[in-house]
Design a protein around this motif. Sequence first.
Motif, PDB file in Angstrom:
ATOM      1  N   VAL A 139       0.758  -1.213   0.012  1.00 40.60           N
ATOM      2  CA  VAL A 139       0.070   0.142   0.044  1.00 40.60           C
ATOM      3  C   VAL A 139       0.680   1.182   0.162  1.00 40.60           C
ATOM      4  CG1 VAL A 139      -1.969  -1.131   1.207  1.00 40.60           C
ATOM      5  CG2 VAL A 139      -0.346   0.110   2.575  1.00 40.60           C
ATOM      6  N   VAL A 140       2.003   1.134   0.189  1.00 36.54           N
ATOM      7  CA  VAL A 140       2.948   2.388  -0.008  1.00 36.54           C
ATOM      8  C   VAL A 140       2.788   3.015  -1.393  1.00 36.54           C
ATOM      9  CG1 VAL A 140       5.567   2.898  -0.089  1.00 36.54           C
ATOM     10  CG2 VAL A 140       4.810   1.561   1.885  1.00 36.54           C
ATOM     11  N   LEU A 141       2.548   2.155  -2.134  1.00 35.56           N
ATOM     12  CA  LEU A 141       2.785   2.703  -3.611  1.00 35.56           C
ATOM     13  C   LEU A 141       1.352   3.786  -3.933  1.00 35.56           C
ATOM     14  CD1 LEU A 141       3.728   2.763  -6.540  1.00 35.56           C
ATOM     15  CD2 LEU A 141       1.721   0.944  -6.965  1.00 35.56           C
TER      16      LEU A 141
ATOM     17  N   ALA B 178       8.832   1.078  -7.862  1.00 35.99           N
ATOM     18  CA  ALA B 178       8.465   0.885  -6.463  1.00 35.99           C
ATOM     19  C   ALA B 178       8.847  -0.528  -6.094  1.00 35.99           C
ATOM     20  CB  ALA B 178       6.774   1.165  -6.502  1.00 35.99           C
ATOM     21  N   LEU B 179       8.716  -1.459  -6.938  1.00 35.58           N
ATOM     22  CA  LEU B 179       8.848  -2.964  -6.302  1.00 35.58           C
ATOM     23  C   LEU B 179      10.281  -3.076  -6.221  1.00 35.58           C
ATOM     24  CD1 LEU B 179       6.515  -4.788  -8.967  1.00 35.58           C
ATOM     25  CD2 LEU B 179       6.128  -4.633  -6.275  1.00 35.58           C
TER      26      LEU B 179
ATOM     27  N   ALA C  16      10.684   3.849   5.058  1.00 35.70           N
ATOM     28  CA  ALA C  16      11.916   4.451   4.870  1.00 35.70           C
ATOM     29  C   ALA C  16      12.812   3.383   4.113  1.00 35.70           C
ATOM     30  CB  ALA C  16      12.614   4.486   6.247  1.00 35.70           C
ATOM     31  N   ALA C  17      12.290   2.207   4.160  1.00 33.27           N
ATOM     32  CA  ALA C  17      13.238   1.328   3.513  1.00 33.27           C
ATOM     33  C   ALA C  17      12.926   1.396   1.986  1.00 33.27           C
ATOM     34  CB  ALA C  17      13.169  -0.197   3.981  1.00 33.27           C
TER      35      ALA C  17
ATOM     36  N   GLY D 275      13.131  -0.312  -2.191  1.00 32.46           N
ATOM     37  CA  GLY D 275      11.897  -0.829  -3.216  1.00 32.46           C
ATOM     38  C   GLY D 275      11.259  -1.963  -2.069  1.00 32.46           C
ATOM     39  N   ALA D 276      10.050  -2.347  -2.549  1.00 27.64           N
ATOM     40  CA  ALA D 276       9.126  -3.090  -1.688  1.00 27.64           C
ATOM     41  C   ALA D 276       9.699  -4.503  -1.562  1.00 27.64           C
ATOM     42  CB  ALA D 276       7.828  -3.297  -2.394  1.00 27.64           C
TER      43      ALA D 276
END
Lengths: 403, 311
Positions: free
Chosen positions: B45-47, B125-126, B212-213, B218-219
Amino acid sequence: MDALFQALLLQSGYNAALVAVGATFLGIAAGSVGTFMFLRKRALVSDAVAHATLPGVGLAFIIMVLLGGDGRNLAGLLIGSALSSLLGLFLIEWIVRRTRLYEDSAIGAVLSVFFGFGIVLLTVIQTMSAGRQAGLQSFLLGSTAGMLFVDAVIIAVGGVVALGLIFLLRRPMTVVAFDADFAASSGLNVRRTDLLMMGLVMAVTVIGLKLVGLILIVALLIIPPVTGRFWTERTDRLMLIAGGTGGLAGYVGASLSAAYPALPTGPVIVLLCFGMFAVSLLLAPQRGVLAALLRRRRFQIRVHYRQGLLALARGEPIYDRLTISVLKKDGLIRADGVATEAGRAQAAKALRDETRWDIARQIHQDEALSARYDGLTQIEDVLTLDEIAEIDRRIGPPVGVPA
Amino acid sequence: MSSEFVQLSLTPLLIGIFAAIACALPGNFLVLRRQALIGDAISHVVLPGIVVSFLVTRSVSTWPMMVGAACAALLAVGLIELIRRLGRIEPGAAMGVVFTSMFAGGVLLLEQSDTSTVHLDVEHALYGNLESLIWFAADDWHSLLDWKALSALPPELFRIAIVAVLITLFIIILWRPLKISTFDEGFANAIGMRTQLLGFALVVATAIAAVAAFDAVGAIIVIAMFICPPAAARLMTNRLETQIFWSVFFATASAVVGYVAAGYGPLWLGADNAVSAAGMIATVSGLILAAACCFGPHRTRTSAPLASGDQ
């Protein structure tokens, strides 16, 4: 808008129509298989299955290119993805069985590690044949743009086959999903049925890869059953509703993305599913939010009504706004708060019932009757007329409420 | 060689290590509490959080994006809880509904909005772009003492380092309550601990670590680091303290070995280009977990160390 109607009526080209049909079958199949997983409380295993397909896709591509073929052959890629998700499934089972880690850790570990390795393979592919890798990224999020006719056929046929298998296996899978112990005691091989179930999940995932993408395919397996769960308490209906939800989302979603090519198919299908879920969450008759609020309100009114009557009977003043408005609405008190004739009668009855309850709870000290005393249940619902008459004999004749 | 290492590899390596540790620390508790997949859900859900905050602010500045991502993570956790309670749905399924839908929404928004001018896409993002976080200003090891060069370090390094320290503090300060409520929630309740609040705090810490990471790596690493090092550590020991140290060690090892294998491995094997560092770090953490599953002294449920060759 016209474009959308055309697509919905399967009129925007042969490929688009085939994709829409394929997506419908896929949605139905995913919704029904997902129901079993959901009932078995293993919904998120399918997330791991989906992510574990990526290294298979990558390896299949590399092998096909090394053998001198076209790396983008969908059938080959799908076989690769099936094999690697099978390995992922096996590893989850192995970890849970052989170590003390819980299933969720096993799922997360397999999911992230397989996906990570898949990403490594994708970068390898990028460097190994720069021009030809195009297309593999589309497995992440799905895409119907530039889909070949053969690919559409594979998806449509795959969806139909998966659906047929689900239909054939629905009995044992329902029993296992619903009550594994019962299934085992009636002679079903639970482990094998579980494996079949996972096999079907894998099939749906693999077929949906190209269309919905491996990150989102899990939504098609989870959201429809959860949606259905709001509407029914019966397994067979749950399956029908879940299949219907998934199928509808697949059909409309594929049509939407055929009509507006800028809309990516996978996310659109998932969001349609979510829309149906949100509506169910709000409006479902028993479990919905609205129904729960109404139930709460009705209960509140009953409590206030009852307490208001008792206050009238004891001649206590009523300050609570809701109580006043409830009593006023039924014509039990006047605007100035004084009880009407009807109000006094009802209040006397309420107070008398309360006394009857006291006696009844003294006589019947057993749990069952006393447990039903909640200040709201009518005593007539619990005791027979004879019993009430006996209680009345003890407490004497009714007393009126002074005006 | 050394100047090249400092310039190209030192910062990504450090960022990878900090990110791995920041995720592995709360991961220990998540794994024990059977909430391992919360990390998975949050990193999906960060994306949408980042995309929405980009659409609102119209810029790719870090802080608004991190705030957006954190908000999305909290929203997701709230939604999951809501669905679980209202619909009496099992947590796994509730989680599956929320994070896939939010992720789909994020992808759709991203595809619909004009982000071609900025570096914002799903692939990024990934699996992030660890390799690009290089330290241009550095010449060699002496740059570590050079203030001007130091101030040109990638800002991601400071952010993830600060978060790693914060997470460490969080765990040190709340050590006793966390430990007690993780192992025996009923007892924790009985002695008056606010276990619900504590659980929520843990989820918030997880979300901060994830965001943060995610910003840096990336996820995919985030999910792997939440689960693999703590799970492997769990198979090494019965003591939580020892488990934490093992998990930090495994996380660091994954980051270092994974980064080196991705950057230099292919070159040693004769290929020309490096492979994805994020993917490789996740892979290495998986290999460590696999080794722990096969040889960890406390791998079985009875938790008695096995005699060699047994089973």
